[in-house]
Write a protein that holds these residues in place. Structure first.
Motif, PDB file in Angstrom:
ATOM      1  N   ARG A  45       8.633  -1.298 -13.686  1.00 11.83           N
ATOM      2  CA  ARG A  45       9.434  -1.533 -12.667  1.00 11.83           C
ATOM      3  C   ARG A  45       8.801  -2.846 -12.015  1.00 11.83           C
ATOM      4  N   PHE A  46       9.580  -3.713 -11.637  1.00 15.22           N
ATOM      5  CA  PHE A  46       9.041  -5.044 -11.044  1.00 15.22           C
ATOM      6  C   PHE A  46       9.396  -5.139  -9.513  1.00 15.22           C
ATOM      7  N   VAL A  47       8.470  -5.546  -8.443  1.00 16.61           N
ATOM      8  CA  VAL A  47       8.671  -5.852  -7.093  1.00 16.61           C
ATOM      9  C   VAL A  47       8.172  -7.248  -6.999  1.00 16.61           C
ATOM     10  N   PHE A  48       9.040  -8.366  -6.744  1.00 19.47           N
ATOM     11  CA  PHE A  48       8.468  -9.723  -6.587  1.00 19.47           C
ATOM     12  C   PHE A  48       8.576  -9.668  -5.195  1.00 19.47           C
ATOM     13  N   MET A  49       7.462 -10.509  -4.560  1.00 16.25           N
ATOM     14  CA  MET A  49       7.576 -10.867  -3.200  1.00 16.25           C
ATOM     15  C   MET A  49       6.988 -12.267  -2.913  1.00 16.25           C
ATOM     16  N   SER A  50       7.584 -12.837  -1.918  1.00 16.72           N
ATOM     17  CA  SER A  50       7.616 -14.220  -1.518  1.00 16.72           C
ATOM     18  C   SER A  50       8.113 -14.158  -0.110  1.00 16.72           C
ATOM     19  N   ALA A  51       7.251 -15.188   0.550  1.00 16.33           N
ATOM     20  CA  ALA A  51       7.888 -15.781   2.022  1.00 16.33           C
ATOM     21  C   ALA A  51       8.968 -16.647   1.783  1.00 16.33           C
ATOM     22  N   ILE A  52       9.113 -17.433   0.643  1.00 17.40           N
ATOM     23  CA  ILE A  52       9.613 -18.621   0.873  1.00 17.40           C
ATOM     24  C   ILE A  52      10.456 -18.949  -0.490  1.00 17.40           C
ATOM     25  N   VAL A  53      10.875 -18.262  -1.116  1.00 18.49           N
ATOM     26  CA  VAL A  53      12.012 -18.313  -2.164  1.00 18.49           C
ATOM     27  C   VAL A  53      13.308 -18.229  -1.875  1.00 18.49           C
ATOM     28  N   PRO A  54      14.125 -19.367  -1.678  1.00 19.16           N
ATOM     29  CA  PRO A  54      15.519 -19.244  -1.420  1.00 19.16           C
ATOM     30  C   PRO A  54      16.423 -18.726  -2.355  1.00 19.16           C
ATOM     31  N   GLU A  70       0.863  -1.110   0.009  1.00 23.25           N
ATOM     32  CA  GLU A  70       0.085   0.127  -0.035  1.00 23.25           C
ATOM     33  C   GLU A  70       0.696   1.358   0.000  1.00 23.25           C
ATOM     34  N   THR A  71       1.766   1.238   0.877  1.00 19.08           N
ATOM     35  CA  THR A  71       2.899   2.430   0.784  1.00 19.08           C
ATOM     36  C   THR A  71       3.576   2.573  -0.457  1.00 19.08           C
ATOM     37  N   LEU A  72       3.954   1.512  -1.199  1.00 17.34           N
ATOM     38  CA  LEU A  72       4.764   1.643  -2.459  1.00 17.34           C
ATOM     39  C   LEU A  72       3.774   2.050  -3.448  1.00 17.34           C
ATOM     40  N   LEU A  73       2.505   1.652  -3.565  1.00 14.10           N
ATOM     41  CA  LEU A  73       1.554   1.898  -4.476  1.00 14.10           C
ATOM     42  C   LEU A  73       1.153   3.555  -4.212  1.00 14.10           C
ATOM     43  N   TYR A  74       0.998   4.079  -2.982  1.00 19.75           N
ATOM     44  CA  TYR A  74       0.769   5.475  -2.859  1.00 19.75           C
ATOM     45  C   TYR A  74       1.815   6.278  -3.243  1.00 19.75           C
ATOM     46  N   TRP A  75       2.990   5.851  -2.853  1.00 19.41           N
ATOM     47  CA  TRP A  75       4.286   6.554  -3.324  1.00 19.41           C
ATOM     48  C   TRP A  75       4.353   6.740  -4.767  1.00 19.41           C
ATOM     49  N   HIS A  76       4.294   5.552  -5.555  1.00 20.44           N
ATOM     50  CA  HIS A  76       4.512   5.477  -6.964  1.00 20.44           C
ATOM     51  C   HIS A  76       3.281   6.288  -7.566  1.00 20.44           C
ATOM     52  N   ASP A 106      -7.386  -4.278 -23.627  1.00 21.55           N
ATOM     53  CA  ASP A 106      -7.184  -2.873 -23.556  1.00 21.55           C
ATOM     54  C   ASP A 106      -5.816  -2.355 -23.738  1.00 21.55           C
ATOM     55  N   PRO A 107      -5.165  -2.487 -25.011  1.00 22.01           N
ATOM     56  CA  PRO A 107      -3.707  -2.184 -25.095  1.00 22.01           C
ATOM     57  C   PRO A 107      -3.205  -0.944 -24.625  1.00 22.01           C
ATOM     58  N   ALA A 108      -4.203   0.203 -24.661  1.00 26.94           N
ATOM     59  CA  ALA A 108      -3.963   1.470 -24.165  1.00 26.94           C
ATOM     60  C   ALA A 108      -3.612   1.389 -22.696  1.00 26.94           C
ATOM     61  N   PHE A 109      -4.333   0.551 -22.027  1.00 28.65           N
ATOM     62  CA  PHE A 109      -4.289   0.439 -20.706  1.00 28.65           C
ATOM     63  C   PHE A 109      -2.954  -0.383 -20.316  1.00 28.65           C
ATOM     64  N   ALA A 110      -2.609  -1.241 -20.984  1.00 33.35           N
ATOM     65  CA  ALA A 110      -1.216  -1.904 -20.780  1.00 33.35           C
ATOM     66  C   ALA A 110      -0.183  -1.021 -20.995  1.00 33.35           C
ATOM     67  N   GLN A 111      -0.303  -0.141 -21.939  1.00 30.16           N
ATOM     68  CA  GLN A 111       0.913   0.781 -22.125  1.00 30.16           C
ATOM     69  C   GLN A 111       1.102   1.849 -20.780  1.00 30.16           C
ATOM     70  N   ARG A 112       0.152   1.885 -20.048  1.00 26.68           N
ATOM     71  CA  ARG A 112       0.330   2.887 -18.960  1.00 26.68           C
ATOM     72  C   ARG A 112       0.886   2.242 -17.589  1.00 26.68           C
ATOM     73  N   ILE A 113       1.138   0.996 -17.657  1.00 26.50           N
ATOM     74  CA  ILE A 113       1.704   0.146 -16.498  1.00 26.50           C
ATOM     75  C   ILE A 113       3.066   0.611 -16.392  1.00 26.50           C
ATOM     76  N   SER A 114       3.366   0.973 -15.351  1.00 22.40           N
ATOM     77  CA  SER A 114       4.894   1.266 -14.923  1.00 22.40           C
ATOM     78  C   SER A 114       5.337   0.509 -13.787  1.00 22.40           C
ATOM     79  N   LEU A 115       4.450  -0.199 -12.878  1.00 22.51           N
ATOM     80  CA  LEU A 115       4.739  -0.814 -11.722  1.00 22.51           C
ATOM     81  C   LEU A 115       4.067  -2.141 -11.596  1.00 22.51           C
ATOM     82  N   VAL A 116       4.769  -3.363 -11.432  1.00 20.71           N
ATOM     83  CA  VAL A 116       4.220  -4.552 -11.323  1.00 20.71           C
ATOM     84  C   VAL A 116       4.649  -5.166  -9.943  1.00 20.71           C
TER      85      VAL A 116
END
Length: 997
Positions: free
Chosen positions: A384-393, A261-267, A341-351
């Motif tokens: 920009r990607f932010v990958f999250m997991s509790a269990i990936v060594p 939530e904090t990251l989404l707000y900032w971005h 919706d390709p136009a929507f796809a082009q607006r993505i800057s954070l995943v």
């Protein structure tokens, strides 16, 4: 911590467990605990103040200290504590302070609320209470000022208060020891708060930019004033300070959602025209985030929504996307939206990719990997990607694949509530047999055993008919697992985990065992005695109407326990989860659905089995990382200060041990890599050349080509030449995680698959078929299947037709039955061996689907087909709700496009069939109500049937208004027809202004 105090805490833990679990009287060696409570308390106080001054006390020691103080504040009888001259309120303060100093603010809040609020708001005790308990209304000036400094960002004012409290602590001894103790703790608490509060941690945290988010944190219940250490670590390493890709390894419950939530707000506040995506693997998790994260973002002025339907996005999901900035979506839904919706796809800057370890999930891993590769390959405005997991060594490897650097991997072992591990072990035989509970078997300095945890006396009862004493057999692990769960119910909410759903060794078998035990008056706690009986009554009535009184889930809940697994419909799971979340039920028997992101306050987790049985084959060990994810559910921030994990089968302790010792677990390999390796092995052993015909004929390769095709379809356009498209396809293959892992020879095979599928698409473009695929999201291999089989199955697709008519349904089902995957899923759902499927299976499946579309309940379907409810639920989950829905939505969408090319418009009844199948509603009004957010199928079916003939009924708002009017005007009748639970929930659903979020 001093070794002598560690031993004392271990002994006190053992004594506490013996008392909580009513095992036996204290053994002689523990008599000192009862006889020297005052000395023990003094030692704890000394350790607390030593820890304050040492500055390097481990967080685990602070947690042990906090839990030890909690014994005096809430577990030891008040008269016994007071007789020693110890105040329970003081012990609660010491417990809360210990947790806070150890960076467990949620546990500190929970501990402080065990005490009575001081009456004098001017006292330092009141300031400590307000600061730690965070009540809705603050009375202490110190706490009020700290909160207001936080709101305004006046950290210099906060610093002034910190220095003032330090000076007052020095002078407080003149007022007496009580004042000095409280003032000293307050001073230290304030000093720690100065560096951990949200403003101090956020980059340029005093800036007004952060004020809406900070106020949102403060105004929540309970109020959040500081970040967890795991969140602080991520922020301090630059997560909010740059545009680099990051990968985060954070345990379950360590605050990932708040960090997101904090990251989404900032971005998004910095880039108001951009789009940020949060990919979640399960519909259940998306549904939960819809009611938490999405609502919070909308309240912060960030337009957010959820999408977790099928592969073809619904009208609601694609409507108004140009105004959406944040989207929480499953991979399947997101893939469909990006194509639509390709136009929507082009607006993505954070995943943000949550639960990212599912990259190697056999079911959804390849789709997730190719979806990420598809976005990663974008040349203009890179994502920009932010990958999250509790269990990936091997998270560094994944981070490098997504474009991150050495400094953008964040690993944290912090858990806001610690987990304790234990194992059941049987000793002796015959009448002398008993079962002990070995605590902390992995930590030598903390080991102890609770002897007689379960024994012959536990399982003895008097037969009411004969008056004779009998002994319930307790040789099986299943019996011991259920009995252990009942034994620890007094400690809080308890879950019993089985790796399988059905069968004697699955969750259903555990539920049957519980009921069997309850039929005998064993001297064990009863789940119903730990439940809200009035709340249960409404939910049991609901289950009876949907599934029948004889269904194992209904019988379990009637006895005070929830049965929770993946075949239970989402609507019902949410009803059951609400009971657990509100602590109206204390026992849940579950499968891995418990670990799929759903946030439930589980105190104790009994692992019945960590081996899965696949079909009738040999048991398959669960991965250590999956066990770790599951264990993360024991002990939840704000609900418990710690969790207890019991391994019921000592022969499987070796599988749990790496989790208890924080071992790394298995690396994520990625399902695409696995598919390529399997493909190469098959080709080499069969001496077959790789071509498109082979790929489309072999069912095993369908997940591979479907994922690759969907990725390439987004790239192809009329402006790109054949050679350039082939080059782009080969380049895209290099963006996959598999390409980073495979050897050069296998990478060449991967590239060949991409090139072959590119050639297939080039051929389709030449005959004008690419636009069909781009607009429908249909699979390439279904083109001929739809055009040559579905299209001629009805004479006139433009003719008016009722979407719920048997004529239309029969045509679609006969077409679907010719699909090999659909039949394969049917075989698995009916638990058939390989070979030809008997005709009765087809007939029975079709009847199940017909009744589903007509609005029949699962109970009605089971009765008419003379099948078991659990069989119906399994068939519905795998075949109807997934396999058939996916096939139909893509087939009909493609059919409509084919007919449009011929100047024919498919009848709206045909197109509407997709939603009728999805929701299981016979009327268009019922479908409209379901689409508009009415959660209960029984309600939207009955209401839809009742109001479908109302004139001028618009699709959404009008339908809801008419439904609400009907519910209110004929409340008695609707209450009787729907039941109290469904009636009250539906009234909220049709009257809520937030239904569209």
């Amino acid at each position: 911590m001093r070794a002598s105090l560690q031993t004392w805490i271990n002994d006190a833990d053992m004594a506490r467990h013996l008392g909580q679990l009513s095992v036996v009287a204290l053994p002689i060696e523990l008599a000192q605990i009862g006889n020297r409570l005052a000395d023990f308390y003094i030692s704890l106080v000394g350790e607390l103040f030593d820890g304050i001054h040492s500055r390097n006390t481990p967080s685990d020691d602070w947690a042990q200290l906090g839990n030890a103080f909690l014994q005096f504040s809430k577990e030891i009888p008040a008269e016994q504590v007071e007789a020693l001259g110890i105040s329970k309120d003081e012990a609660a303060l010491f417990a809360a302070a210990s947790f806070y100093f150890g960076s467990y603010p949620a546990s500190a809040c929970l501990a402080m609320r065990q005490s009575t609020r001081p009456t004098d708001p001017r006292s330092p005790w009141a300031a400590c209470y307000d600061f730690l308990a965070r009540p809705g209304s603050l009375g202490s000036r110190t706490a009020i000022e700290a909160r207001e400094y936080l709101r305004s960002g006046d950290l210099s004012g906060l610093n002034g208060n910190v220095r003032l409290s330090a000076n007052e602590a020095k002078r407080a001894l003149a007022d007496g020891p009580d004042t000095w103790v409280a003032m000293t703790l307050l001073s230290q608490l304030m000093a720690r708060f100065e560096v951990s509060n949200v403003r101090a941690v956020l980059p340029d945290g005093v800036n007004e930019f952060w004020t809406p988010l900070v106020n949102s944190f403060i105004d929540r219940k309970p109020s959040s004033w500081e970040f967890f250490p795991s969140q602080i670590q991520a922020i301090e390493k630059g997560l909010l300070g740059n545009a680099e890709s990051y990968s985060l390894q954070m345990p379950t419950g360590a605050g990932k959602t708040t960090l997101c939530e904090t990251l989404l707000y900032w971005h998004l506040k910095r880039n108001p025209t951009h789009v940020a995506i949060m990919i979640v693997p399960y519909r259940s998790l998306a549904s939960e985030l819809r009611h938490s994260l999405v609502r919070q973002l909308n309240s912060l002025g960030i337009a957010a929504r959820c999408a977790y339907g099928g592969t073809i996005p619904s009208g609601d999901e694609v409507h108004g996307l140009d105004h959406i900035n944040a989207l929480v979506a499953t991979p399947e839904s997101l893939a469909g939206i990006l194509s639509a919706d390709p136009a929507f796809a082009q607006r993505i800057s954070l995943v943000i990719c949550d639960e990212g370890h599912l990259l190697d999930s056999s079911g959804r891993g390849i789709g997730l990997e190719l979806l990420l590769a598809r976005m990663k390959a974008r040349q203009i405005n890179p994502i920009r990607f932010v990958f999250m997991s509790a269990i990936v060594p091997n998270i560094e490897e994944i981070n490098a694949w997504l474009g991150g650097g050495q400094d953008t991997v964040i690993k944290s072992n912090y858990r806001p509530a610690i987990a304790e591990f234990s194992v059941l072990r049987s000793v002796g035989s015959g009448v002398g047999k008993s079962v002990r509970l070995d605590m902390h078997p992995h930590a030598e300095q903390r080991q102890y055993s609770i002897h007689g945890f379960l024994d012959r006396n536990t399982f003895q009862y008097v037969n009411s008919q004969t008056g004779r004493t009998k002994t319930y057999g307790f040789s099986s692990t299943k019996t011991l697992a259920v009995a252990a769960a009942r034994k620890v119910l007094s400690m809080g909410a308890t879950a019993v985990f089985a790796a399988n759903k059905r069968g004697d060794q699955g969750a259903i078998g555990l539920a049957e065992e519980l009921i069997k035990q309850l039929d005998c008056p064993l001297p064990l706690p009863k789940p119903i005695d730990h439940a809200d009986v009035e709340a249960l009554r409404k939910r049991v009535d609901y289950l009876e109407s949907e599934f029948g009184a004889d269904w194992i889930g209904t019988r379990s809940l009637s006895n005070g326990a929830v049965l929770h697994h993946g075949d239970i419909p989402q609507e019902t799971r949410e009803v059951l989860e609400e009971l657990l979340r509100d602590r109206r039920v204390q026992l849940v028997i579950c499968t891995s659905t418990l670990a799929e992101g759903v946030n439930l306050p589980i105190r104790s987790l009994v692992l019945y089995s960590v081996q899965r049985r696949v079909g009738s084959g040999r048991p398959e060990n669960m991965l250590a990382r999956d066990i770790k994810n599951l264990v993360g559910r024991a002990g939840r921030a704000g609900a418990n200060t710690k969790g207890l994990v019991i391994c019921a089968n000592p022969d499987q302790w070796w599988q749990v041990l790496p989790v208890a010792t924080a071992g790394p677990g298995e690396p994520v390999t990625g399902s695409l890599r696995t598919l390529i390796e399997d493909l190469e092995n098959y080709l080499s052993t069969q001496s077959i050349a790789l071509d498109n015909q082979f790929l489309e004929i072999q069912p095993a390769s369908h997940p591979l080509i479907d994922g690759v095709d969907a990725t390439l379809i987004e790239l192809i356009s009329e402006e790109i030449g054949d050679a350039e498209f082939l080059r782009l396809a080969a380049e895209l293959s290099n963006h996959t995680f598999a390409a980073h892992q495979l050897p050069a020879s296998s990478t060449a095979t991967l590239r060949m698959v991409f090139e072959l599928r590119a050639q297939r698409l080039i051929a389709l473009r030449a005959v004008g078929r690419i636009a069909w695929l781009q607009s429908t999201g249909a699979k390439v291999r279904h083109l001929e299947f739809v055009e040559q089989v579905l299209l001629p199955s009805r004479e006139d697709w433009a003719a008016p037709v009722d979407p719920a008519s048997d004529d239309l349904l029969s045509a679609i089902l006969e077409w679907a039955w010719l699909d090999a995957e659909f039949r394969s899923d049917t075989r698995v759902a009916f638990r058939l061996d390989d070979g030809q499927i008997p005709e009765w299976v087809k007939l029975r499946l079709f009847e199940i689907i017909r009744q589903w579309v007509r609005g029949a309940t699962f109970l009605e379907i089971a009765r008419s087909t003379q099948m078991d409810i659990d069989e119906i639920l399994g068939i519905h989950t795998r075949v109807v709700a997934y396999s058939l829905q996916t096939l139909v939505e893509q087939g009909i969408s493609l059919l409509a496009r084919i007919l449009m090319e011929r100047g024919i418009e498919v009848n709206e009844g045909v197109s509407a069939f997709i939603e009728h199948l999805k929701f299981g509603a016979p009327s268009r009004s019922g479908v409209a109500l379901a689409s508009a957010g009415v959660r209960h199928r029984k309600a939207y079916v009955a209401l839809g049937n009742a109001i479908q003939d109302v004139p001028n009924l618009s699709q959404f708002s009008g339908t809801k208004a008419v439904a609400r009017q009907s519910l209110e005007s004929y409340s008695d009748g609707w209450r009787s027809a729907l039941g109290e639970l469904i009636y009250s929930n539906t009234l909220k659903d049709v009257g809520s202004a937030e239904w569209a979020d």
